[in-house]
Design a protein around this motif. Structure first.
Motif, PDB file in Angstrom:
ATOM      1  N   SER A 120       0.818  -1.213   0.000  1.00  0.00           N
ATOM      2  CA  SER A 120       0.000   0.000   0.000  1.00  0.00           C
ATOM      3  C   SER A 120       0.855   1.267   0.000  1.00  0.00           C
ATOM      4  CB  SER A 120      -0.945   0.001   1.204  1.00  0.00           C
ATOM      5  OG  SER A 120      -0.205  -0.106   2.410  1.00  0.00           O
ATOM      6  N   GLY A 121       1.842   1.318   0.888  1.00  0.00           N
ATOM      7  CA  GLY A 121       2.703   2.495   0.957  1.00  0.00           C
ATOM      8  C   GLY A 121       3.582   2.649  -0.266  1.00  0.00           C
ATOM      9  N   TRP A 122       4.113   1.520  -0.755  1.00  0.00           N
ATOM     10  CA  TRP A 122       4.975   1.552  -1.938  1.00  0.00           C
ATOM     11  C   TRP A 122       4.204   2.035  -3.161  1.00  0.00           C
ATOM     12  CZ3 TRP A 122       9.637   1.610  -3.966  1.00  0.00           C
ATOM     13  CH2 TRP A 122       9.826   1.207  -5.279  1.00  0.00           C
ATOM     14  N   GLU A 123       2.986   1.495  -3.363  1.00  0.00           N
ATOM     15  CA  GLU A 123       2.200   1.886  -4.530  1.00  0.00           C
ATOM     16  C   GLU A 123       1.782   3.345  -4.473  1.00  0.00           C
ATOM     17  OE1 GLU A 123      -1.005  -0.906  -4.979  1.00  0.00           O
ATOM     18  OE2 GLU A 123       0.246  -2.269  -6.171  1.00  0.00           O
ATOM     19  N   LYS A 124       1.541   3.870  -3.269  1.00  0.00           N
ATOM     20  CA  LYS A 124       1.220   5.290  -3.124  1.00  0.00           C
ATOM     21  C   LYS A 124       2.405   6.141  -3.575  1.00  0.00           C
ATOM     22  CE  LYS A 124      -0.806   9.044  -1.508  1.00  0.00           C
ATOM     23  NZ  LYS A 124      -1.858   9.730  -2.304  1.00  0.00           N
ATOM     24  N   PHE A 125       3.609   5.764  -3.158  1.00  0.00           N
ATOM     25  CA  PHE A 125       4.826   6.478  -3.558  1.00  0.00           C
ATOM     26  C   PHE A 125       5.033   6.406  -5.073  1.00  0.00           C
ATOM     27  CE2 PHE A 125       9.407   5.754  -4.522  1.00  0.00           C
ATOM     28  CZ  PHE A 125       9.845   7.056  -4.357  1.00  0.00           C
ATOM     29  N   VAL A 126       4.855   5.218  -5.648  1.00  0.00           N
ATOM     30  CA  VAL A 126       5.045   5.018  -7.087  1.00  0.00           C
ATOM     31  C   VAL A 126       4.024   5.819  -7.896  1.00  0.00           C
ATOM     32  CG1 VAL A 126       4.794   3.304  -8.940  1.00  0.00           C
ATOM     33  CG2 VAL A 126       6.159   2.767  -6.926  1.00  0.00           C
ATOM     34  N   THR A 127       2.756   5.775  -7.476  1.00  0.00           N
ATOM     35  CA  THR A 127       1.694   6.480  -8.196  1.00  0.00           C
ATOM     36  C   THR A 127       1.880   7.991  -8.134  1.00  0.00           C
ATOM     37  OG1 THR A 127       0.139   4.688  -7.716  1.00  0.00           O
ATOM     38  CG2 THR A 127      -0.801   6.805  -8.381  1.00  0.00           C
ATOM     39  N   ASP A 128       2.186   8.499  -6.950  1.00  0.00           N
ATOM     40  CA  ASP A 128       2.341   9.945  -6.780  1.00  0.00           C
ATOM     41  C   ASP A 128       3.485  10.503  -7.623  1.00  0.00           C
ATOM     42  OD1 ASP A 128       0.251   9.909  -5.043  1.00  0.00           O
ATOM     43  OD2 ASP A 128       1.427  10.204  -3.222  1.00  0.00           O
ATOM     44  N   ASN A 129       4.484   9.663  -7.910  1.00  0.00           N
ATOM     45  CA  ASN A 129       5.634  10.129  -8.678  1.00  0.00           C
ATOM     46  C   ASN A 129       5.638   9.607 -10.115  1.00  0.00           C
ATOM     47  OD1 ASN A 129       7.370  11.666  -6.651  1.00  0.00           O
ATOM     48  ND2 ASN A 129       6.943   9.775  -5.544  1.00  0.00           N
ATOM     49  N   ALA A 130       4.507   8.968 -10.510  1.00  0.00           N
ATOM     50  CA  ALA A 130       4.338   8.476 -11.890  1.00  0.00           C
ATOM     51  C   ALA A 130       5.527   7.626 -12.330  1.00  0.00           C
ATOM     52  CB  ALA A 130       4.124   9.649 -12.853  1.00  0.00           C
ATOM     53  N   LEU A 131       5.931   6.675 -11.477  1.00  0.00           N
ATOM     54  CA  LEU A 131       7.085   5.828 -11.782  1.00  0.00           C
ATOM     55  C   LEU A 131       6.656   4.586 -12.559  1.00  0.00           C
ATOM     56  CD1 LEU A 131       8.910   5.998  -8.321  1.00  0.00           C
ATOM     57  CD2 LEU A 131       9.270   7.453 -10.324  1.00  0.00           C
ATOM     58  N   GLY A 132       7.636   3.905 -13.155  1.00  0.00           N
ATOM     59  CA  GLY A 132       7.367   2.671 -13.876  1.00  0.00           C
ATOM     60  C   GLY A 132       7.949   2.643 -15.266  1.00  0.00           C
TER      61      GLY A 132
END
Length: 298
Positions: free
Chosen positions: A79-91
């Protein structure tokens, strides 16, 4: 002799414990992607690790991510990791360094695939979606006002129209037409816009590459080495768009010892597009899992 402050800063950071990750969309939420390296974790106690870590980026935003443990390693909870990834548009194969500042606080440096460091928050898809929705609603409202003004200027109305039935009918027609136009526009604007942005790029550039079709390429298509690092690293399904924005094909991307190639679905694309012997296929990279294909005849 005066010391360079930037050198001193780098020297001090080198003393601090750190680890890195390359974030790609294929396994972005897997436990392996969220794992904390063993060589890093062994320098901390279980009490320190089995809690929360706070990660902070260059522009000041921060996230709290809970740490858990499986039989093999410690990892950041989803949950915390995906929030960080989504907020920074990573991938998109970004290179991240996590530097420990003490008490499980980490500073994170984000390097984009092109080698440039991210120094400000990205404009996320949610922002663009809300902006587009506002413009659409605003456009519909304008149409309603025009209809209302037009009806008021026509003088006497029949009984059904005076009860509002005529206006409601026109309003529904405008809304339906607006929705259809919006869907068609959004479907083609993204693909055509990318084609325009990359127009004129050479066949050896990162943005695109060109291949002349031989007989064997009508069954499967081998990709040039120059684009390997910008495509998925494992077997995946990629989307290939027609420049008119109305056609889309899903093609299997294979990773083999001999190279990377388009396999399942490519033959159907050649028949449907159509692609023939001697044609030149120009691909423009949208992201590692999407491409634009423009075919020119000899």
């Amino acid at each position: 002799m005066a010391c360079n402050p930037e050198f001193l800063k780098c020297y001090e950071e080198r003393k601090q414990e750190s680890f890195f990750k390359v974030v790609n969309s294929v396994a972005i939420s897997s436990e392996n992607m969220r794992a904390i390296p063993h060589d890093f974790a062994r320098k901390f106690s279980d009490n320190e690790l089995l809690g929360k870590m706070k990660i902070r980026v260059h522009w000041g935003s921060s996230w709290e991510v809970k740490i858990s443990k499986n039989p093999r390693f410690y990892f950041m909870e989803k949950s915390g990791w995906e929030k960080f990834v989504t907020d920074n548009a990573l991938g998109r194969n970004e290179f991240l360094t996590f530097t420990h500042k003490g008490k499980m606080h980490f500073s994170v440096n984000i390097m984009k695939q092109i080698g440039k460091e991210m120094l400000q928050p990205p404009q996320t898809r949610a922002f663009f979606a809300s902006s587009s929705r506002f413009k659409t609603e605003q456009g519909v409202k304008t149409e309603e006002e025009v209809v209302s003004s037009d009806l008021n200027s026509r003088g006497p109305r029949t009984a059904p129209e005076s009860n509002g039935e005529g206006m409601c009918r026109r309003k529904l027609n405008f809304e339906k037409k607006k929705a259809e136009e919006s869907q068609n526009s959004k479907r083609t604007e993204r693909v055509v816009g990318i084609q325009r942005d990359f127009a004129g790029t050479s066949s050896s550039s990162v943005a695109g590459f060109s291949i002349v079709i031989t007989k064997s390429y009508l069954t499967s298509l081998a990709l040039p080495v120059s684009v390997v690092n910008f495509m998925p690293r494992v077997k995946s399904v990629v989307k290939i768009h027609h420049p008119n924005g109305k056609k889309l094909w899903k093609v299997v991307f294979l990773v083999t010892r001999r190279g990377r190639l388009f396999s399942g679905g490519w033959r159907s694309l050649c028949m449907d597009y159509p692609v023939a012997l001697g044609d030149t296929c120009k691909f423009t990279l949208i992201n590692p899992h999407e491409l634009l294909l423009v075919v020119t005849k000899p």
